[in-house]
Scaffold this motif. Sequence first.
Motif, PDB file in Angstrom:
ATOM      1  N   SER A   1       0.820  -1.216   0.000  1.00 44.61           N
ATOM      2  CA  SER A   1       0.000   0.000   0.000  1.00 44.61           C
ATOM      3  C   SER A   1       0.852   1.263   0.000  1.00 44.61           C
ATOM      4  CB  SER A   1      -0.932   0.006   1.206  1.00 44.61           C
ATOM      5  OG  SER A   1      -0.191  -0.030   2.419  1.00 44.61           O
TER       6      SER A   1
ATOM      7  N   ASP B   1     -11.627   2.147   2.257  1.00 39.51           N
ATOM      8  CA  ASP B   1     -10.653   1.085   2.449  1.00 39.51           C
ATOM      9  C   ASP B   1     -11.219  -0.195   1.832  1.00 39.51           C
ATOM     10  OD1 ASP B   1      -8.990   2.853   3.808  1.00 39.51           O
ATOM     11  OD2 ASP B   1      -9.927   2.392   5.741  1.00 39.51           O
TER      12      ASP B   1
ATOM     13  N   SER C   1     -12.255   7.507   5.382  1.00 39.81           N
ATOM     14  CA  SER C   1     -11.410   6.311   5.372  1.00 39.81           C
ATOM     15  C   SER C   1      -9.950   6.726   5.321  1.00 39.81           C
ATOM     16  CB  SER C   1     -11.752   5.435   4.167  1.00 39.81           C
ATOM     17  OG  SER C   1     -11.401   6.095   2.954  1.00 39.81           O
ATOM     18  N   SER C   2      -9.064   5.792   5.654  1.00 35.52           N
ATOM     19  CA  SER C   2      -7.638   6.118   5.614  1.00 35.52           C
ATOM     20  C   SER C   2      -7.188   6.440   4.194  1.00 35.52           C
ATOM     21  CB  SER C   2      -6.821   4.946   6.181  1.00 35.52           C
ATOM     22  OG  SER C   2      -7.031   3.759   5.418  1.00 35.52           O
ATOM     23  N   ALA C   3      -7.767   5.764   3.187  1.00 33.60           N
ATOM     24  CA  ALA C   3      -7.422   6.057   1.793  1.00 33.60           C
ATOM     25  C   ALA C   3      -7.883   7.457   1.408  1.00 33.60           C
ATOM     26  CB  ALA C   3      -8.056   5.020   0.868  1.00 33.60           C
TER      27      ALA C   3
ATOM     28  N   THR D   1      -2.201   0.389   8.352  1.00 35.86           N
ATOM     29  CA  THR D   1      -2.852   1.671   8.562  1.00 35.86           C
ATOM     30  C   THR D   1      -1.921   2.672   9.225  1.00 35.86           C
ATOM     31  OG1 THR D   1      -4.967   0.514   8.799  1.00 35.86           O
ATOM     32  CG2 THR D   1      -4.890   2.785   9.568  1.00 35.86           C
TER      33      THR D   1
END
Length: 630
Positions: free
Chosen positions: A205, A397, A432-434, A496
């Motif tokens: 990632s 995510d 979201s983290s994305a 993450t």
Amino acid sequence: MLSGNPPTTRGSSSGPIRTTKPLKRGKACMNCRFLKIKCDGTKPVCGPCRRHPKDDECEYADGPGRSRTKALEDQVSRLEARLQELENPDASTPSVKLHDPYAQYNETQRMSKSPPLYVPAEPTVFVGPLSPFSPTSTSSSLPSGRHWNTFSALEANTELAGSSGHGHSTSPIRQIPSTSPFLGAEEPSVLTIQNLLDTFLPHASEFGFFLHVPGFRASTLKPLSFGHPGRPSPALLSVVYLWGVHLSKSDALLGQEQAFLTRALQHVSTDMLGTHPNRIIHTLQAQILLAYYFFRIGKFLEAKWQTGAVISLALGSGLHKLRSANNPPPATLGLIHDAPQYLDHPQTLLEEGERINGFWSVFVLHKLMSVALEPPLSVCGPLESPGIQVDVPWPLDISQYIDGLFTAEIRGNSTVRSFLGGLPPASHSGDSSAAMLTKASILLHRATHLSAQWSPNMQQREFQAFAAAFQTVHRLIEGFRAQIPQLAGHETGDPTVRTLILTHALADAAIIKLHGIFSYADSSSKQHCLTAARNIMHCGGVNLPEVGYLNPMMGTLWMIACHVFIDEVSRLRSQQPWPETQATPTGNELTEEELMEYLRNGLAYLSLYSEDNVLTRYQLTKVQEAYSAI
């Protein structure tokens, strides 16, 4: 024509040779015939050729051997006949019949359930297609601390993975000289593939990998042949193998990195011409990974080229309009039999989510590359061009797509423009983290571009517009920083954590870029820069050696923070007073020793990640040079 040579009589040994019969028509030598002069027919050398020697020897058409001139005439006749045959294929029978030299080999590969690796006796090898546009060497910019100059070929006895499969590669096979870095194997052995996946996928990632990792791993290890539609495309597999080699600690694998790179470039150049059902999305993924790879090893031109190519592919495929609230027509990918071809409709929410995340991975790559590699005035690129409106919703995510959180009512409309304008999102908020990583890259890109617009000689109207934009971006960054989840409570090995480290650092670097141009004259801007630089160095209190590989952009962010501390140390040592119009900062001032401690931490981070990263090593050198100059 006479049946033999005419009888002759000889005079003295030095005298001329004379014929006893009159010369018949057509018996002139070839030179005299060409020059259209009278020839006496004397053999072996006629009178005119003896009196006036020429470059071409005196030859006769009826001589004992075939003359050179006659041979040339015959060759011209054959070429003219062949040209006539090619220009009129229906009117003549071909003199050359083409055949497939690899038909027997391909048939053997299809019929055999476990084919042996083919190693021909001649000094040639069978490999995948060789693109004329693929570079054959990229060692000029590779780090000297590793075995970059000892790249060798894949072993000739490497086992073909998936040999028991019924499919076969969609890429044609061709012969190239034995100097090629490949000796017959399209893939490493199954055991080597597993090791490469275990090395790369836990950190994938950080390099723009947006596909579902467990699904990708499972399809890669299927017992099917290279290029089979049930496995990832040859381009994606080759680039993933390259990354596995690059991140490995094995000298044997590192010695073959150039061979893996060459193979990856070949397939990325040709896979879009194949028939793999996922060739568009997989080529998109492969090009993103290649861009980060070149960025990491210091090949900036290649990194920018791959970035431009992947942006074109994403926009051309219409990924920026997925789930658009404006219902745009689908992007036409091509025409077959005058019928338009479109990207296949996704079969599952996960497949649709991978496409959405794929576009945002391209978007983040573009923003990071622009900030890191382009001059501030040139950071805008194709994604900011007039008419390019990004409607795709914020990414989730991957696990959220699997859990069904991407509901049917979620739509996007001017996603980036609404965010920069401070407008509420059309659907989900993008927490979201994305999505957080994407927003942080947008803010850094925007702050960098805006700060480049500043000029002390601005007109009043220009200054007012700049000041308004400055305040808007500052509020956006501060509001966004308050929304980013904290690192506390996450396991060090959790992917993450690495995403959050990068997200926090990007947002703090955006503050530095925005306020840095005023930090020498404005105490408030200076404090904003120092606070942001300290946050970058703190990394949320995470022990970085335990985190693993980080996005190559982190070196650039650490360098930005280090320069803040270097500038402040330089000011303190010169005892530069603050302007009388500004309030003298008190209470929050850092001592020189405190500044040096933060600077040492930054140098330690750069040194830690520079061992196998050319870009970070270069940045470490530049920071050291800047510090030694104060």
